[in-house]
Scaffold this motif. Structure first.
Motif, PDB file in Angstrom:
ATOM      1  N   ALA A  97      -6.497   2.509  -5.167  1.00  0.00           N
ATOM      2  CA  ALA A  97      -5.124   2.757  -4.384  1.00  0.00           C
ATOM      3  C   ALA A  97      -5.278   3.361  -2.940  1.00  0.00           C
ATOM      4  N   ASP A  98      -6.237   4.276  -2.845  1.00  0.00           N
ATOM      5  CA  ASP A  98      -6.526   4.871  -1.551  1.00  0.00           C
ATOM      6  C   ASP A  98      -7.307   3.910  -0.447  1.00  0.00           C
ATOM      7  N   ARG A  99      -7.902   2.777  -1.059  1.00  0.00           N
ATOM      8  CA  ARG A  99      -8.595   1.884  -0.136  1.00  0.00           C
ATOM      9  C   ARG A  99      -7.663   0.464  -0.277  1.00  0.00           C
ATOM     10  N   TYR A 100      -6.612   0.400  -0.805  1.00  0.00           N
ATOM     11  CA  TYR A 100      -5.988  -0.980  -1.312  1.00  0.00           C
ATOM     12  C   TYR A 100      -5.780  -1.707   0.088  1.00  0.00           C
ATOM     13  N   GLU A 142       0.875  -1.084  -0.308  1.00  0.00           N
ATOM     14  CA  GLU A 142      -0.112   0.008   0.251  1.00  0.00           C
ATOM     15  C   GLU A 142       0.808   1.275  -0.155  1.00  0.00           C
ATOM     16  N   ASN A 143       2.108   1.177   0.601  1.00  0.00           N
ATOM     17  CA  ASN A 143       2.787   2.429   0.550  1.00  0.00           C
ATOM     18  C   ASN A 143       4.093   2.218  -0.418  1.00  0.00           C
ATOM     19  N   GLN A 146      -7.608  -1.806   2.750  1.00  0.00           N
ATOM     20  CA  GLN A 146      -8.812  -1.888   3.305  1.00  0.00           C
ATOM     21  C   GLN A 146      -9.519  -3.038   2.836  1.00  0.00           C
TER      22      GLN A 146
END
Length: 569
Positions: free
Chosen positions: A554-557, A361-362, A559
């Motif tokens: 990408a912003d909730r990967y 994610e990062n 999650q």
């Protein structure tokens, strides 16, 4: 482990075996016994006690070598040490008037040494039950230090021999032997006390877990030095916000996990001990590898059993039929599902859930083409040789030439080999050659190479990804994770020729392939020209990214994993 090459000499094989600890080999201990027996025989029949000196000194030297580096353990080299004591006694009896104090000292030291196997047996029964578990002690008892007992008794043997060879007062041998016996008895009492404490904690374990009310457990059993398997998942399991504990099956894993999490850690070694860890509040069990001992927990039908695995790749272990035994297999993308069918392993679709790889994610996405970077930094992340021949994908035997070619093109290199590379003497040597090459070039040309502790310990895998503009690797889960960055990467074809490589390992459709089949590099320069230049595979990488890592925003990967895991809790 890497199979030995045909040219490897028998002597080098013997030497590699002899370098392990006495507890794990027969040869060093046997050599001590042979030398000690020779000293005893020469003490009995020799014209002078000096005849026994060379073999006795050799036996002591071998014993010290066997125990080097703090590897002494009670119960090892018992026969050899007793023979040396008998030699000391005979030297006094045959070659002079026997000093009564020396005779008593030999007897006392012999008693201490002969009690070591019992001490070792009791000590093995001292192991931690839990850590960080409310109501069951936060600091588990550790096994008593039996190594100092073996060393103390070894000193008693040395003192007896010195007295026998030099006519020094036997009282020195008696005092040292008495102290050694005292240390042996003290350590034995310590062990008995800790065994009783362990049993007390075991009787309270289920009650303590029941009161703690965990919702899930994580079962992990693996060889030493494999903590990365669990470490990559712990932050995301903790983000679930539910109580859980880690169940491990050996003391080495216990010690490793205690350093990774504040969650309770429970050690249960045998199959018949698992019942004490299955609290009524448990709903699910997660697994991060396919260890055989997973079966010990899989038998509890009241739990949902979810396999996370510790990476996604086209390796043979990634489509092992053993995955059928889990209720759910959380996989990164559709590629993991199709891999089973492509290799003739039938798996019902409902056994899979696509959750992506939250660990990426990062990972930063590429912002410019590789050709626009004047001095690119390339990550070289080779895998290891695998446990079996069919999973040996390591490029390390040609890695030096690859890194040398990158340096010649003005690249800086981040070198991060698989942690298991050190298990093979051959691969370990190649790693050291590469580190030396990078160190020399950094000193000579000032290039900011990153290697050693900084790349392998201080930096995470994601840190290495973000510190690079491109990567060279093998058939490995590292490649699939790197795909998230959309940066160019090379895969080294070791197990099959480059022409057949994409068919065997589909992820190679987005990779530049270096042919190293048969440990011979072919076409390296042409591959590096495309890899660091025009990069014609940029579009292929973007297409395969969703296939391998899931079509997840990408912003909730991360999650996605948290949501899917929570469904079973």
């Amino acid at each position: 482990m890497t199979a030995s090459k045909p040219g490897r000499s028998r002597f080098s094989g013997w030497l590699a075996e002899a370098r392990t600890s006495a507890a794990g080999t027969r040869l060093p201990t046997s050599a001590v016994e042979v030398a000690a027996l020779a000293a005893l025989l020469l003490a009995a029949v020799g014209d002078s006690r000096l005849w026994a000196l060379p073999p006795a000194a050799l036996a002591l030297a071998l014993l010290a070598w066997t125990w080097r580096g703090g590897s002494a353990a009670a119960g090892t080299a018992v026969v050899g040490r007793v023979l040396l004591l008998a030699c000391a006694y005979l030297l006094g009896a045959v070659h002079g008037s026997l000093d009564p104090a020396l005779a008593v000292g030999v007897a006392v030291a012999g008693l201490a040494i002969l009690s070591e196997p019992l001490l070792a047996s009791v000590s093995e029964a001292v192991y931690p039950v839990s850590a960080n578990l409310p109501g069951n002690g936060s600091r588990p008892d550790r096994s008593p230090n039996t190594g100092r007992v073996a060393l103390g008794n070894g000193v008693a043997v040395l003192a007896a021999l010195v007295c026998a060879f030099t006519d020094v007062s036997g009282w020195i041998a008696l005092v040292v032997a008495t102290a050694a016996l005292g240390l042996t008895l003290f350590t034995g009492l310590q062990a008995v006390k800790r065994v009783r404490a362990r049993r007390s904690r075991e009787t309270k374990l289920l009650a303590a877990l029941t009161a703690y009310e965990p919702v899930f457990l994580v079962h992990w059993n693996a060889p030493a030095g494999t903590a990365y398997q669990l470490a990559m998942w712990l932050p995301y399991l903790e983000r679930l916000g539910r109580k859980f504990f880690v169940l491990v099956r050996n003391q080495t894993n216990f010690n490793e996990v205690v350093g990774l999490t504040k969650a309770p850690v429970v050690l249960r070694m045998g199959l018949n001990q698992i019942d004490d860890a299955i609290a009524p509040s448990l709903r699910a069990a997660f697994y991060v590898n396919t260890a055989t001992m997973n079966n010990h927990v899989l038998r509890y039908t009241n739990l949902k059993h979810i396999q996370l695995n510790h990476g996604d790749s086209d390796k043979v272990p990634s489509y092992n039929p053993i995955f059928r035994i889990y209720d759910k297999n959380f996989v990164a993308g559709q590629a993991a599902i199709d891999r089973f069918a492509a290799n003739g392993v039938s798996m019902p679709a409902e056994m899979f859930t696509i959750v992506g790889r939250p660990q990426v994610e990062n990972v930063a996405i590429a912002t410019e083409p590789i050709a626009s970077i004047a001095s690119p930094r390339v990550l070289y992340a080779p895998t290891w040789a695998g446990f079996y021949a069919d999973s040996n994908y390591s490029s390390l035997l040609v890695g030096y030439d690859i890194v040398k070619a990158l340096v010649a093109r003005g690249c800086s290199v981040v070198f991060r080999p698989h942690p298991y590379s050190r298990r093979s003497a051959e691969l370990s040597r190649e790693c050291e050659r590469i580190r030396t090459l990078l160190a020399d070039d950094r000193r000579t040309n000032g290039r900011p190479h990153v290697f050693g502790t900084e790349a392998e310990v201080t930096m995470s895998v994601a840190d290495c990804f973000n510190a690079s503009d491109a990567m060279v690797s093998d058939v490995s889960s590292v490649v699939a994770d790197y795909l998230y960055s959309e940066k160019p990467f090379v895969m080294v074809a070791v197990s099959v020729p480059a022409a057949r490589f994409p068919e065997a390992f589909p992820l190679a459709r987005a990779a530049y392939v270096i042919d190293a089949h048969g440990d011979r590099l072919q076409g390296l320069d042409a591959v590096l020209d495309d890899f660091l230049g025009a990069d014609p595979l940029a579009a292929a990488r973007r297409d395969l990214k969703k296939y391998y890592l899931g079509d997840i925003p990408a912003d909730r990967y991360a999650q996605r994993f948290l949501d899917e895991a929570s469904r079973y809790l």
